[in-house]
Design an enzyme around this catalytic site. Structure first.
Site: not given
Lengths: 340, 340
Positions: B140, B220
């Site tokens: 990711c 994130h």
């Protein structure tokens, strides 16, 4: 076709608006919003008409390119009923507007009980709300407690409940609220307000609640300790009472349900909008019976549990639809019970 | 119509399976699962055929009343391509099975780069993956970085990047992982593995990354510090470069985007399945330019960002569909770009 205005577009209002839009016997005439933000934009993308309190807010919306359909009062006037999902305390202030315009309204559990003629949980007292002008849908925790207590009073003759509530401290988007590393006794004094609030729906019930806030944004957990008066009961009777009542979901840890996180993951995987759980969850394998005492864990998704109650409240106030029919329509529109 | 098997039904596999099922030029022949749990039940409710590694697991599924369609090897054999979304390291072990059965496969970023012939980010190197047998969709964070760096290399001649990554420590359902009250340097040594991983896609790029884990389960955050070689740049050039590239979403704080929580709330409100954000988000108002230096914040929804890459990888491996056509089909099926 009943015309419904949802005044307030926060955590509850957004969900209630979507639920109203799904009813084939209701028309969402618009939503009331005060702040021009991305949620207003998304509401516009959905085709919802946006109403604001005054010309001042209208300008802020226009400056972000968001079209305003009119003022809040226009929307109340154009509707058969308003669902007030404004912040705690604002609903009570809005009551005078609804009165002035001669329109019925449904309030949320953040208001004091006296804002409405009836405090409402559909499965408990739909009939008491029929034809009233002002009704209050109780808060998430009270709704969950009332559904479960109502089922157990009717099914096993529950006589009392002592409940410890570990509350999520903030909603997922409330990034300025805490705690992040403490358990807050909320309040220190016993009982918490939830006990009194349950009694606004289930009159005279013997309940004491203790509440604390924990660092978590999703789902309240209740540790439920109940007693029936006199005779002993069996575990199967408890399960049967809960399983045969509406909007109660029995889940088991052996297939992976062990935390609040798994409840939200269930709703996401099941394709529920926003990952919402409208049901109060009872952990089936936590149900423990000894003599006339019963104990179990239950979970309340604070963002979503009152959505079906708001839809049913509309029918109670401004239609002749009886309870079972209303609840069936509401549940079918929201995918209740969850298929698992 | 290409037949696709999704082996593994965790955070990534569940989303990829749903995305494959939405493609009009692909058929999801089933999913591979090892554990009999509520997610298996929900897969069955969706009508997905469930394959298990051996007869042992088949019995566990049967004992919960979940029908098993066959063994993993049967599904690989019956498919044109397998998307392996098994846990880190298991994919590499499965490679021999795919080889043995002569079937191509797509792996995830938890595997070492050498599991595939190409490490893949659609917008960067779709053509390099065309006709290959084994491809790895990168993780990711690497996917987010590659999309942004690729856009800036092409748009403004970005020459280097120094990036500080504040990682979500666990996924929402991973209740046994921490920390709950610490910032973990992960690892203490610089650079973190992300820099090398970016170079598996954008060869030779000058990047150094530092990573830490923070107590958060969603999204994130990357603090991006880039330089172009030589000439100065303008903020508008940066915005133009990002805005004209695919699967990059520019958001502004003035309409309410100030935290990871607001990104997930956006996806929930927009009606995205599971509240998923497939785009890498760049905060438009964080973009700061001085001379040849550019800085900004970006966000990566770890559960969802690689979903479009997996779909495109199928077309790269087993069809003749060129990149723009594949990406357009994938994005249309997933509601990208998000309407706001």
């Amino acid at each position: 076709m009943r015309r419904v205005f949802v005044n307030g577009y926060g955590v509850i209002g957004r969900r209630v608006a979507d639920a109203i839009a799904r009813q084939t016997d209701m028309e969402l005439i618009g939503i009331g919003k005060t702040k021009a933000d991305y949620k207003a934009r998304l509401a516009a993308v959905k085709g919802y008409r946006i109403y604001v309190p005054s010309e001042k807010e209208a300008q802020a919306f226009s400056s972000l390119g968001i079209e305003v359909a009119g003022l809040t009062a226009d929307a109340v006037r154009a509707s058969d009923v308003t669902i007030d999902a404004t912040p705690d305390g604002v609903g009570a202030k809005n009551l005078s507007l609804y009165r002035e315009l001669g329109k019925p309204a449904i309030f949320q559990g953040g208001e004091e009980a006296d804002v409405g003629e009836v405090s409402f949980v559909a499965e408990c007292n739909y009939d008491q709300a029929r034809g009233r002008r002002y009704v209050r849908v109780v808060s998430c925790n009270t709704t969950g407690l009332c559904r479960v207590i109502n089922a157990l009073v009717k099914g096993i003759g529950l006589g009392s409940a002592r409940v410890v509530i570990a509350r999520r401290a903030a909603d997922p988007e409330e990034v300025s609220k805490g705690p992040i590393n403490a358990i807050v006794l909320d309040p220190v004094e016993v009982p918490s307000h939830h006990a009194d609030d349950v009694r606004t729906v289930i009159k005279g019930f013997d309940i004491v609640t203790m509440a604390m806030k924990v660092p978590n944004t999703q789902v309240h957990i209740h540790s439920f300790i109940g007693r029936v008066s006199g005779q002993s009961i069996t575990r199967d009777q408890v399960i049967e009472a809960l399983a045969s009542s509406r909007r109660i979901l029995l889940l088991e840890s052996k297939v992976g349900f062990k935390s609040t996180a798994s409840l939200i993951e269930l709703a996401r995987e099941a394709g529920r909008p926003r990952g919402d759980l409208y049901e109060v969850v009872v952990w089936r394998d936590s149900i423990s019976v000894s003599g006339n005492e019963v104990m179990f864990f239950m979970g309340v998704h604070q963002e979503a549990i009152v959505v079906p109650e708001n839809v049913d409240a509309v029918r109670a106030l401004v239609t002749d639809v009886p309870y079972r029919e209303s609840a069936s329509r509401t549940d079918a529109s929201l995918g209740i019970p969850l298929k698992l």
